[in-house]
Design a protein around this motif. Structure first.
Motif, PDB file in Angstrom:
ATOM      1  N   HIS A   6       0.808  -1.218   0.000  1.00 55.23           N
ATOM      2  CA  HIS A   6       0.000   0.000   0.000  1.00 55.23           C
ATOM      3  C   HIS A   6       0.846   1.275   0.000  1.00 55.23           C
ATOM      4  CE1 HIS A   6      -3.807  -2.061   0.489  1.00 55.23           C
ATOM      5  NE2 HIS A   6      -3.178  -2.868   1.326  1.00 55.23           N
ATOM      6  N   PRO A  39      -6.802  -3.051  -7.558  1.00 54.44           N
ATOM      7  CA  PRO A  39      -6.264  -2.804  -6.218  1.00 54.44           C
ATOM      8  C   PRO A  39      -4.837  -3.338  -6.133  1.00 54.44           C
ATOM      9  CG  PRO A  39      -8.312  -4.080  -6.148  1.00 54.44           C
ATOM     10  CD  PRO A  39      -7.942  -3.919  -7.570  1.00 54.44           C
ATOM     11  N   PRO A  40      -4.094  -3.042  -5.119  1.00 55.08           N
ATOM     12  CA  PRO A  40      -4.451  -2.263  -3.938  1.00 55.08           C
ATOM     13  C   PRO A  40      -4.243  -0.769  -4.147  1.00 55.08           C
ATOM     14  CG  PRO A  40      -2.249  -3.108  -3.662  1.00 55.08           C
ATOM     15  CD  PRO A  40      -2.745  -3.624  -4.995  1.00 55.08           C
ATOM     16  N   SER A  41      -4.952   0.010  -3.373  1.00 52.51           N
ATOM     17  CA  SER A  41      -4.718   1.454  -3.346  1.00 52.51           C
ATOM     18  C   SER A  41      -3.397   1.693  -2.628  1.00 52.51           C
ATOM     19  CB  SER A  41      -5.852   2.155  -2.605  1.00 52.51           C
ATOM     20  OG  SER A  41      -7.051   2.036  -3.323  1.00 52.51           O
ATOM     21  N   PRO A  78     -10.047   1.928  -6.568  1.00 49.61           N
ATOM     22  CA  PRO A  78      -8.612   1.865  -6.250  1.00 49.61           C
ATOM     23  C   PRO A  78      -7.912   3.138  -6.717  1.00 49.61           C
ATOM     24  CG  PRO A  78      -9.198   0.242  -7.932  1.00 49.61           C
ATOM     25  CD  PRO A  78     -10.452   0.943  -7.547  1.00 49.61           C
TER      26      PRO A  78
END
Length: 113
Positions: A6, A39-41, A78
């Motif tokens: 992340h 994703p992921p953000s 995302p």
């Protein structure tokens, strides 16, 4: 601390978010965000020496990380986000400014999609 998947790390990643995404400014910070396909953000932080000494900068970074971690996983799309702290971040309403800028950035990203 944000988990490794992340976090934005490379300068190219920061550059693409800052140059290609939406920009929302407040008195204490600027939020740059760009939508992603999957994703992921991820998030990155820029806190310059203009914010204060090392203790102050690290305190601001910790506060920002805590706020971003809370909203990053609940984002409806995302995103990659870069949060840039301004000199007033050391003493201003950081949480209020971030919440306002985050909502505006998400709205602009949703309208652009």
């Amino acid at each position: 601390m944000l988990p490794a998947p992340h976090r934005l790390r490379a300068s190219d990643e920061f550059r693409s978010v800052v140059r290609g995404g939406v920009r929302v400014g407040r008195r204490t910070l600027v939020v740059h965000a760009i939508g992603k396909q999957s994703p992921p953000s991820r998030a990155g932080f820029v806190v310059s020496k203009a914010v204060g000494n090392a203790v102050t900068r690290n305190r601001v970074k910790r506060r920002l990380r805590h706020m971003v971690a809370g909203v990053l996983t609940t984002s409806p799309i995302p995103v990659d986000v870069v949060v840039r702290a301004l000199p007033d971040a050391a003493h201003g309403p950081l949480a209020d400014d971030f919440a306002s800028a985050w909502q505006t950035a998400l709205t602009r990203l949703g309208a652009a999609a």
